[in-house]
Design a protein around this motif. Sequence first.
Motif, PDB file in Angstrom:
ATOM      1  N   ASP B  12      40.074  46.575  29.659  1.00  0.00           N
ATOM      2  CA  ASP B  12      38.913  47.413  29.973  1.00  0.00           C
ATOM      3  C   ASP B  12      38.431  47.363  31.418  1.00  0.00           C
ATOM      4  N   LEU B  13      38.750  46.282  32.114  1.00  0.00           N
ATOM      5  CA  LEU B  13      38.176  46.140  33.448  1.00  0.00           C
ATOM      6  C   LEU B  13      39.193  46.204  34.582  1.00  0.00           C
ATOM      7  N   VAL B  14      40.430  45.868  34.276  1.00  0.00           N
ATOM      8  CA  VAL B  14      41.440  45.873  35.336  1.00  0.00           C
ATOM      9  C   VAL B  14      41.878  47.309  35.592  1.00  0.00           C
ATOM     10  N   THR B  15      41.698  47.771  36.807  1.00  0.00           N
ATOM     11  CA  THR B  15      42.089  49.142  37.149  1.00  0.00           C
ATOM     12  C   THR B  15      43.404  49.178  37.920  1.00  0.00           C
ATOM     13  N   ASN B  16      43.851  48.042  38.401  1.00  0.00           N
ATOM     14  CA  ASN B  16      45.109  47.958  39.142  1.00  0.00           C
ATOM     15  C   ASN B  16      46.142  47.227  38.290  1.00  0.00           C
ATOM     16  N   PRO B  17      47.109  47.948  37.734  1.00  0.00           N
ATOM     17  CA  PRO B  17      48.089  47.334  36.821  1.00  0.00           C
ATOM     18  C   PRO B  17      48.885  46.208  37.491  1.00  0.00           C
ATOM     19  N   GLU B  18      48.949  46.221  38.800  1.00  0.00           N
ATOM     20  CA  GLU B  18      49.714  45.186  39.493  1.00  0.00           C
ATOM     21  C   GLU B  18      49.079  43.811  39.333  1.00  0.00           C
ATOM     22  N   LEU B  19      47.826  43.789  38.948  1.00  0.00           N
ATOM     23  CA  LEU B  19      47.141  42.507  38.778  1.00  0.00           C
ATOM     24  C   LEU B  19      47.437  41.875  37.418  1.00  0.00           C
ATOM     25  N   LEU B  20      48.062  42.646  36.524  1.00  0.00           N
ATOM     26  CA  LEU B  20      48.358  42.133  35.193  1.00  0.00           C
ATOM     27  C   LEU B  20      49.699  41.399  35.188  1.00  0.00           C
ATOM     28  N   PRO B  21      49.877  40.431  34.309  1.00  0.00           N
ATOM     29  CA  PRO B  21      48.856  39.844  33.437  1.00  0.00           C
ATOM     30  C   PRO B  21      47.956  38.893  34.227  1.00  0.00           C
ATOM     31  N   ILE B  22      46.705  38.799  33.826  1.00  0.00           N
ATOM     32  CA  ILE B  22      45.810  37.870  34.510  1.00  0.00           C
ATOM     33  C   ILE B  22      45.806  36.540  33.746  1.00  0.00           C
ATOM     34  N   ASN B  24      44.099  32.695  32.985  1.00  0.00           N
ATOM     35  CA  ASN B  24      42.734  32.242  32.756  1.00  0.00           C
ATOM     36  C   ASN B  24      42.109  31.618  34.013  1.00  0.00           C
ATOM     37  N   ASP B  25      42.939  31.274  34.984  1.00  0.00           N
ATOM     38  CA  ASP B  25      42.389  30.723  36.224  1.00  0.00           C
ATOM     39  C   ASP B  25      42.526  31.703  37.393  1.00  0.00           C
ATOM     40  N   THR B  26      42.860  32.937  37.091  1.00  0.00           N
ATOM     41  CA  THR B  26      42.886  33.969  38.138  1.00  0.00           C
ATOM     42  C   THR B  26      41.467  34.216  38.633  1.00  0.00           C
ATOM     43  N   ASN B  27      41.288  34.267  39.940  1.00  0.00           N
ATOM     44  CA  ASN B  27      39.953  34.516  40.475  1.00  0.00           C
ATOM     45  C   ASN B  27      39.608  36.001  40.331  1.00  0.00           C
ATOM     46  N   LEU B  28      38.701  36.267  39.431  1.00  0.00           N
ATOM     47  CA  LEU B  28      38.346  37.645  39.103  1.00  0.00           C
ATOM     48  C   LEU B  28      37.555  38.311  40.224  1.00  0.00           C
ATOM     49  N   LEU B  29      36.875  37.513  41.008  1.00  0.00           N
ATOM     50  CA  LEU B  29      36.038  38.066  42.080  1.00  0.00           C
ATOM     51  C   LEU B  29      36.877  38.380  43.305  1.00  0.00           C
ATOM     52  N   ASP B  30      37.713  37.443  43.690  1.00  0.00           N
ATOM     53  CA  ASP B  30      38.540  37.654  44.879  1.00  0.00           C
ATOM     54  C   ASP B  30      39.531  38.793  44.675  1.00  0.00           C
ATOM     55  N   THR B  31      39.992  38.966  43.456  1.00  0.00           N
ATOM     56  CA  THR B  31      40.965  40.030  43.180  1.00  0.00           C
ATOM     57  C   THR B  31      40.289  41.384  43.015  1.00  0.00           C
ATOM     58  N   GLY B  32      38.981  41.394  42.981  1.00  0.00           N
ATOM     59  CA  GLY B  32      38.265  42.666  42.831  1.00  0.00           C
ATOM     60  C   GLY B  32      38.159  43.153  41.400  1.00  0.00           C
ATOM     61  N   ILE B  33      38.634  42.337  40.460  1.00  0.00           N
ATOM     62  CA  ILE B  33      38.557  42.752  39.058  1.00  0.00           C
ATOM     63  C   ILE B  33      37.087  42.819  38.621  1.00  0.00           C
ATOM     64  N   LEU B  34      36.331  41.836  39.095  1.00  0.00           N
ATOM     65  CA  LEU B  34      34.912  41.809  38.742  1.00  0.00           C
ATOM     66  C   LEU B  34      34.063  42.182  39.947  1.00  0.00           C
ATOM     67  N   ASP B  35      33.269  43.217  39.783  1.00  0.00           N
ATOM     68  CA  ASP B  35      32.219  43.510  40.754  1.00  0.00           C
ATOM     69  C   ASP B  35      30.938  43.701  39.952  1.00  0.00           C
ATOM     70  N   SER B  36      29.902  44.134  40.612  1.00  0.00           N
ATOM     71  CA  SER B  36      28.609  44.208  39.935  1.00  0.00           C
ATOM     72  C   SER B  36      28.659  45.123  38.715  1.00  0.00           C
ATOM     73  N   LEU B  37      29.377  46.246  38.838  1.00  0.00           N
ATOM     74  CA  LEU B  37      29.387  47.212  37.738  1.00  0.00           C
ATOM     75  C   LEU B  37      30.308  46.787  36.605  1.00  0.00           C
ATOM     76  N   SER B  38      31.469  46.226  36.924  1.00  0.00           N
ATOM     77  CA  SER B  38      32.355  45.784  35.844  1.00  0.00           C
ATOM     78  C   SER B  38      31.754  44.559  35.163  1.00  0.00           C
ATOM     79  N   MET B  39      30.994  43.784  35.929  1.00  0.00           N
ATOM     80  CA  MET B  39      30.318  42.648  35.318  1.00  0.00           C
ATOM     81  C   MET B  39      29.286  43.127  34.290  1.00  0.00           C
ATOM     82  N   LEU B  40      28.698  44.273  34.559  1.00  0.00           N
ATOM     83  CA  LEU B  40      27.744  44.843  33.618  1.00  0.00           C
ATOM     84  C   LEU B  40      28.398  45.006  32.246  1.00  0.00           C
ATOM     85  N   ARG B  41      29.542  45.616  32.251  1.00  0.00           N
ATOM     86  CA  ARG B  41      30.254  45.846  30.990  1.00  0.00           C
ATOM     87  C   ARG B  41      30.691  44.530  30.373  1.00  0.00           C
ATOM     88  N   LEU B  42      31.164  43.597  31.197  1.00  0.00           N
ATOM     89  CA  LEU B  42      31.627  42.310  30.691  1.00  0.00           C
ATOM     90  C   LEU B  42      30.490  41.532  30.047  1.00  0.00           C
TER      91      LEU B  42
END
Lengths: 304, 80
Positions: B12-22, B24-42
């Motif tokens: 639901d949150l990853v928009t760049n398929p190249e980042l998959l698979p993520i 459990n220790d992948t940095n969600l912030l540095d990779t841009g997966i999590l920002d303020s708006l995606s965090m809202l949904r999360l």
Amino acid sequence: MLALEEVIYSTIIVPLIAFLPAFMAYGIACFRGDLLYHWDSAKREVIIQNLEFVLGTQLSSKVRIRVARDYFRVLSCEGIDIVRLRLNGKANAFVEIRGLENLKEALAKGRGAILCGAHFGALVSFTCSFLGARGFPITLMRRNGGIVRNAWLTHLNIASRLADHYLKGIVQPKLGSAVQVAKILQQNEVIAIIIDTLPIVRSHPSQAVLVDFLNGKAYLFPGVTTIAKFTGAPILMNFARRSPDWRHQVIEISPPIMMDGDTRTIFARCVTAVDAAIRRDPSHWRPWGRADLKDTFVNSFYTQ
Amino acid sequence: MEWTINTYISNDLVTNPELLPIKNDTNLLDTGILDSLSMLRLVFFLEERFRVKIGAEELIPDNFATIDDICDLIHIKTRK
């Protein structure tokens, strides 16, 4: 010297003259604005050049000069608004609200409301406080500093501190701020968001989208529409503008923005409203004073 | 819990398929997966799925940098 003048005006003169009859208080504020127009030649030229860069020949050189002068007047009047509001609500007689029923109808539906505006006139400092003083639970999303960009000056600036008095709260844009905003809307309260924060083109954040804006294209942040779609809260466009006598103001609250279409389409409607407000009252738009405004447009009137 | 959160973020949150698979220790912030708006949904997903309330003071990078961090937060809240 200009910084010292701003300190003196904001911390000493404004609180004193705000007690005077309105025509005197705002008359002095306008006089100060005119003095600034002449003293602050650097900023004056930035404003005039930016007006030409963005609006081109849509404004004559004579009008650009008048807009630049009025820009300083708007800035000078703002602090008076806040202090007078705080003094037994003295601002009430000079402020007309159009569209308040839109806000009431939105809150009656129980999903909160988003007041969407721009760095335009007195929105950040006055409009939200004015509505807050009338009992609406308004939280403002903004960076630290409020109406005064200089952090230390903010502490000294009585108007800046008073401006927050009638606000329910302030949310700073950072990680998690969208969650805070959504929860506030869930409580059927009001969020005020400004959408014309223009990032520099070459370093724009990935969340910003390229939109048509003021004869060109610029990157803006469409988060307000994402939050609205997520929470179901309506977006009401909100602008405040001064009457020609400089004492009276009109606060306009629009009916809800149509939410059909994708996020980008909805956001474009919000931007169109901001664009129209700026064209109608260009002197009210704060970013004209940005030295780097040209770097925030992908193209402009002259490059089309 | 890790699998549930990882699946939600991946789908639901990853928009760049190249980042998959993520991981459990992948940095969600540095990779841009999590920002303020995606965090809202999360956050709303986490609150609904695990029946917890996440306060404003908990919306900090330390709690959301990785899936492991998110799980730690949920564990703490469900233990209370």
